[in-house]
Design a protein around this motif. Structure first.
Motif, PDB file in Angstrom:
ATOM      1  N   ARG A 186       0.835  -1.202   0.000  1.00 20.71           N
ATOM      2  CA  ARG A 186       0.000   0.000   0.000  1.00 20.71           C
ATOM      3  C   ARG A 186       0.869   1.251   0.000  1.00 20.71           C
ATOM      4  NH1 ARG A 186      -3.198  -3.350   3.475  1.00 20.71           N
ATOM      5  NH2 ARG A 186      -5.224  -3.806   2.519  1.00 20.71           N
ATOM      6  N   GLY A 187       1.927   1.218   0.803  1.00 14.30           N
ATOM      7  CA  GLY A 187       2.854   2.345   0.811  1.00 14.30           C
ATOM      8  C   GLY A 187       3.569   2.497  -0.514  1.00 14.30           C
ATOM      9  N   LEU A 188       4.005   1.388  -1.099  1.00 16.87           N
ATOM     10  CA  LEU A 188       4.677   1.425  -2.391  1.00 16.87           C
ATOM     11  C   LEU A 188       3.754   2.012  -3.457  1.00 16.87           C
ATOM     12  CD1 LEU A 188       7.120   0.614  -4.179  1.00 16.87           C
ATOM     13  CD2 LEU A 188       6.027  -1.633  -4.449  1.00 16.87           C
ATOM     14  N   ASP A 189       2.503   1.576  -3.472  1.00 18.13           N
ATOM     15  CA  ASP A 189       1.540   2.102  -4.441  1.00 18.13           C
ATOM     16  C   ASP A 189       1.325   3.602  -4.240  1.00 18.13           C
ATOM     17  OD1 ASP A 189       1.195  -0.379  -5.553  1.00 18.13           O
ATOM     18  OD2 ASP A 189      -0.624  -0.854  -4.437  1.00 18.13           O
ATOM     19  N   TYR A 190       1.155   3.997  -2.968  1.00 14.57           N
ATOM     20  CA  TYR A 190       0.881   5.407  -2.692  1.00 14.57           C
ATOM     21  C   TYR A 190       2.054   6.295  -3.085  1.00 14.57           C
ATOM     22  CZ  TYR A 190       0.429   9.751  -0.114  1.00 14.57           C
ATOM     23  OH  TYR A 190       0.403  11.088   0.219  1.00 14.57           O
ATOM     24  N   PHE A 191       3.251   5.928  -2.680  1.00 14.39           N
ATOM     25  CA  PHE A 191       4.392   6.809  -2.923  1.00 14.39           C
ATOM     26  C   PHE A 191       4.825   6.842  -4.385  1.00 14.39           C
ATOM     27  CE2 PHE A 191       4.991   6.134   1.722  1.00 14.39           C
ATOM     28  CZ  PHE A 191       4.890   7.461   2.080  1.00 14.39           C
ATOM     29  N   THR A 192       4.540   5.793  -5.140  1.00  9.64           N
ATOM     30  CA  THR A 192       4.894   5.815  -6.558  1.00  9.64           C
ATOM     31  C   THR A 192       3.797   6.426  -7.425  1.00  9.64           C
ATOM     32  OG1 THR A 192       4.108   3.522  -6.780  1.00  9.64           O
ATOM     33  CG2 THR A 192       6.480   3.855  -6.432  1.00  9.64           C
ATOM     34  N   SER A 193       2.531   6.213  -7.073  1.00  3.95           N
ATOM     35  CA  SER A 193       1.442   6.645  -7.948  1.00  3.95           C
ATOM     36  C   SER A 193       0.765   7.935  -7.507  1.00  3.95           C
ATOM     37  CB  SER A 193       0.377   5.544  -8.053  1.00  3.95           C
ATOM     38  OG  SER A 193      -0.243   5.321  -6.794  1.00  3.95           O
ATOM     39  N   ALA A 194       0.923   8.340  -6.242  1.00  8.04           N
ATOM     40  CA  ALA A 194       0.258   9.551  -5.751  1.00  8.04           C
ATOM     41  C   ALA A 194       1.247  10.565  -5.195  1.00  8.04           C
ATOM     42  CB  ALA A 194      -0.772   9.184  -4.684  1.00  8.04           C
ATOM     43  N   TRP A 195       2.088  10.126  -4.276  1.00  9.59           N
ATOM     44  CA  TRP A 195       3.021  11.051  -3.622  1.00  9.59           C
ATOM     45  C   TRP A 195       4.042  11.620  -4.601  1.00  9.59           C
ATOM     46  CZ3 TRP A 195       8.371  10.857  -2.792  1.00  9.59           C
ATOM     47  CH2 TRP A 195       8.887  11.735  -1.825  1.00  9.59           C
ATOM     48  N   LEU A 196       4.633  10.781  -5.424  1.00 11.27           N
ATOM     49  CA  LEU A 196       5.657  11.257  -6.356  1.00 11.27           C
ATOM     50  C   LEU A 196       5.092  12.203  -7.406  1.00 11.27           C
ATOM     51  CD1 LEU A 196       8.661  11.091  -7.093  1.00 11.27           C
ATOM     52  CD2 LEU A 196       8.117   9.136  -8.566  1.00 11.27           C
ATOM     53  N   PRO A 197       3.962  11.897  -8.061  1.00 13.61           N
ATOM     54  CA  PRO A 197       3.392  12.867  -9.013  1.00 13.61           C
ATOM     55  C   PRO A 197       3.013  14.196  -8.357  1.00 13.61           C
ATOM     56  CG  PRO A 197       2.460  10.694  -9.393  1.00 13.61           C
ATOM     57  CD  PRO A 197       3.239  10.603  -8.116  1.00 13.61           C
ATOM     58  N   ALA A 198       2.678  14.154  -7.065  1.00 13.81           N
ATOM     59  CA  ALA A 198       2.318  15.396  -6.372  1.00 13.81           C
ATOM     60  C   ALA A 198       3.502  16.342  -6.250  1.00 13.81           C
ATOM     61  CB  ALA A 198       1.762  15.082  -4.980  1.00 13.81           C
ATOM     62  N   ARG A 199       4.700  15.822  -6.318  1.00 16.87           N
ATOM     63  CA  ARG A 199       5.896  16.652  -6.190  1.00 16.87           C
ATOM     64  C   ARG A 199       5.899  17.773  -7.231  1.00 16.87           C
ATOM     65  NH1 ARG A 199      11.098  16.454  -4.150  1.00 16.87           N
ATOM     66  NH2 ARG A 199      12.745  17.279  -5.470  1.00 16.87           N
ATOM     67  N   GLU A 200       5.553  17.440  -8.476  1.00 12.74           N
ATOM     68  CA  GLU A 200       5.545  18.439  -9.549  1.00 12.74           C
ATOM     69  C   GLU A 200       4.431  19.459  -9.331  1.00 12.74           C
ATOM     70  OE1 GLU A 200       5.106  18.652 -14.445  1.00 12.74           O
ATOM     71  OE2 GLU A 200       5.420  16.722 -13.429  1.00 12.74           O
ATOM     72  N   VAL A 201       3.270  18.991  -8.871  1.00 17.46           N
ATOM     73  CA  VAL A 201       2.134  19.882  -8.610  1.00 17.46           C
ATOM     74  C   VAL A 201       2.494  20.915  -7.545  1.00 17.46           C
ATOM     75  CG1 VAL A 201      -0.232  19.987  -7.735  1.00 17.46           C
ATOM     76  CG2 VAL A 201       0.442  18.145  -9.305  1.00 17.46           C
ATOM     77  N   VAL A 202       3.096  20.437  -6.461  1.00 12.65           N
ATOM     78  CA  VAL A 202       3.448  21.327  -5.357  1.00 12.65           C
ATOM     79  C   VAL A 202       4.573  22.276  -5.779  1.00 12.65           C
ATOM     80  CG1 VAL A 202       4.261  21.450  -2.976  1.00 12.65           C
ATOM     81  CG2 VAL A 202       2.673  19.646  -3.662  1.00 12.65           C
TER      82      VAL A 202
END
Length: 352
Positions: A212-228
């Motif tokens: 669950r952590g792997l999915d979140y950090f690769t598919s949600a957290w990492l793409p958010a980096r560019e948005v922020v």
């Protein structure tokens, strides 16, 4: 018990085997075994051999959490030997078998998920993030390292206000061990098989949380980096001091990335309020979130005005002087308005 393991090795000659200890199991080797079997192709169909017999462990292709050796070239990953002091890069917590396997195989796991080279910046970011947010807690638990300095807490006179139930990642796995008074089969082979079955369940359970952590950090957290990063770069459009950051299209996980950007740009000052729409539609209401002092803190850098807290709708309109107000939480850390302009007006007033 070792007879059972020996038979398996003999019967499965030529099959890749992962060795770990039998007896009471812990979260670290449960996760280490899961990561290898689920995410590393070499060990995808590996047999699990739970034993403390050195001769049987020598026959295993990889050994975790037992054997008294840390030799990556031979795939031996134990941390119990007196001389062991290895830590994850730039972290102080001594590794357990979970941390050792993750340190050596984690980039491969993440690179496969992202379809990027192990040396890429994105893989490195997620590799560090998953260690700090998940694996490090298991390393600390297995090595008896507290999250807080006991002497410092005592000196400050701090005590827990209530029991949190002790439900940690380590405890989640530990409770899958048999109880002290559970019946044990008299036959050693049957007893080991029953214990191994419990371990398999524990490994799957902690592994599901890892995934669950792997999915979140690769598919949600990492793409958010560019948005922020984009929002951080243009925050002066809304406040000359850069204290307001606006996520224009929709909310994204922003806290980690904001703190990192602030550390990388110390001259830019601190963001106090983050604005974002509740959903990505033109008619969406807007939320105001106060930036916490730290990622896990409940204390905001600048809470919304005390006079607004706990009020809603028209009553809040009159108090704040901003039409369209929806609410301000009683603790002052979050609020909302029906429109972006209204939310912006609220935080601009809050800055005065």
């Amino acid at each position: 018990m070792t007879e059972n393991a020996a038979k398996r090795l003999k019967t499965d000659s030529g099959v890749v085997a992962i060795g770990t200890h039998n007896g009471h199991f812990h979260a670290d080797e449960a996760l280490a075994v899961y990561m290898l079997r689920k995410h590393i192709p070499t060990y995808a169909n590996a047999k699990l051999v739970r034993t403390r017999d050195p001769k049987l462990l020598d026959e295993c292709d990889i050994v975790v959490d037992v054997g008294g050796e840390y030799e990556p070239a031979r795939h031996r990953y134990d941390h119990h030997q007196r001389s062991f002091s290895t830590t994850f890069p730039e972290r102080a917590t001594k590794l357990s078998s979970a941390g050792l396997v993750y340190m050596h195989f984690g980039k491969q796991i993440i690179a496969r998920r992202l379809s990027q080279p192990e040396e890429s910046e994105q893989v490195g970011l997620v590799w560090n993030k998953i260690y700090q947010s998940f694996v490090e807690a298991l390393d600390a638990h297995d090595n008896g390292i507290s999250a807080y300095d006991a002497a410092g807490l005592a000196a400050a006179g701090l005590e827990k206000k209530f029991s949190d139930g002790g439900f940690t990642l380590g405890a989640m796995v530990g409770r899958l061990n048999p109880n002290w008074n559970d019946p044990i089969p008299e036959d050693p082979v049957a007893a080991q098989a029953a214990e191994d079955q419990r371990f398999e369940l524990a490994s799957q359970r902690i592994g599901e949380e890892f995934d669950r952590g792997l999915d979140y950090f690769t598919s949600a957290w990492l793409p958010a980096r560019e948005v922020v990063a984009e929002a951080f770069a243009v925050r002066n459009e809304f406040d000359a001091g850069g204290r307001i950051m606006v996520l224009k299209k929709q909310s994204a996980p922003w806290k980690d990335h904001l703190y990192t950007l602030e550390e990388q740009n110390p001259e830019a000052g601190k963001v106090l309020y983050v604005l974002y729409p509740e959903k990505p539609t033109p008619d969406a209401k807007w939320r105001i979130q106060c930036v916490p002092e730290t990622k896990d803190s409940f204390q905001s850098r600048k809470p919304l005005p005390e006079a607004w807290r706990g009020f809603r709708d028209e009553e809040l309109d009159g108090i704040s002087g901003v039409p369209g107000s929806v609410f301000v939480h009683a603790a002052g850390f979050i609020g909302g308005n029906k429109t972006f302009d209204g939310a912006l007006a609220m935080v601009q007033k809050a800055l005065l």
